[in-house]
Scaffold this active site. Structure first.
Site, PDB file in Angstrom:
ATOM      1  N   SER A 136      -2.823  43.742 -36.034  1.00 15.37           N
ATOM      2  CA  SER A 136      -3.052  43.627 -34.591  1.00 15.37           C
ATOM      3  C   SER A 136      -3.638  44.895 -33.991  1.00 15.37           C
ATOM      4  O   SER A 136      -4.200  44.867 -32.890  1.00 15.37           O
ATOM      5  CB  SER A 136      -1.752  43.264 -33.865  1.00 15.37           C
ATOM      6  N   LYS A 184       1.992  47.925 -30.115  1.00 14.32           N
ATOM      7  CA  LYS A 184       0.871  47.563 -29.247  1.00 14.32           C
ATOM      8  C   LYS A 184       0.570  48.712 -28.279  1.00 14.32           C
ATOM      9  O   LYS A 184       1.368  49.642 -28.119  1.00 14.32           O
ATOM     10  CB  LYS A 184       1.208  46.310 -28.415  1.00 14.32           C
TER      11      LYS A 184
END
Length: 225
Positions: A144, A183
């Site tokens: 990600s 993230k």
């Protein structure tokens, strides 16, 4: 005296060390060497490293897990660069950053204990003058954050903290979801946007009260892919 011929295995080890140094600027561990050249036994890796020392290709500092210094490359020429092994900082590797149970953080306050097998050596230059007690490391599972140069299998070194600024790359525990994730953090008032660095993935929007920041990424230790 003629230079002794290296075995095929020793050539592979030396070649991997050269590539690793060129890419990362610091030497690999015995375990990383074993994984790269398909040797399961760390004692076999250690034996071959000692042979490379005997034959003048490497120098070793046995008290340091990344204590390798390249003396000659596989072409028997002086290497362009050396790794600085004099300022390595031991940091606990506490687990993986995955979407499952929360990752336990190091230190007695967190109820987590570790031994020397859980430690990795991180170049001090990557974390400035940060004290080791404030640091922990996680192995990344997933892609990600690939556009932020964090790939599956890489290790991220984090400062333990519970606050973040917009744009920080953080490890967070999502209480309602029961997940951890890595993230980029953006506070949008009542909600938080957790932005992946992968154009194929959508951001995660979470109620701000359900986000618990565990640490901010300071450095990435890359693995050979």
């Amino acid at each position: 005296m003629a230079q002794q011929t290296l075995s095929s295995r020793q050539k592979k080890i030396l070649s991997f060390i050269e590539r690793f140094l060129d890419k990362n600027g610091y030497p690999p561990t015995i375990r990383e060497i074993g994984e790269a050249v398909s040797i399961a036994s760390t004692s076999v890796v250690n034996y071959n490293l000692n042979k490379l020392v005997e034959r003048g290709y490497l120098e070793r500092s046995p008290e340091v897990s990344r204590g390798l210094r390249l003396v000659k490359d596989s072409a028997q020429e002086l290497p362009v660069r050396y790794a600085d092994i004099t300022s390595m900082l031991p940091v606990p590797l506490v687990g993986k950053i995955v979407a499952s149970a929360p990752v336990p953080l190091p230190g007695e306050d967190f109820g987590y204990y570790y031994d020397t097998d859980d430690m990795i050596d991180v170049p001090q230059s990557l974390v400035a003058s940060m004290p080791g007690d404030d640091l922990f490391a996680l192995r990344v599972n997933g892609d990600s954050m690939i556009d932020a140069m964090v790939a599956d299998g890489d290790i991220v070194v984090l400062k333990r903290q519970n606050i973040a600024h917009n744009g920080d790359m953080v490890a967070v525990w999502l209480r309602e979801r029961g997940e951890t994730t890595l993230k980029n953090y953006y506070n949008e008032g009542k909600r938080v946007r957790l932005q992946p660095a992968n154009p194929t993935m959508d951001p995660i929007y979470v109620d701000a009260t359900q986000v618990e920041i565990q640490g901010r990424v300071l450095a990435v230790l890359r693995t050979m892919h």
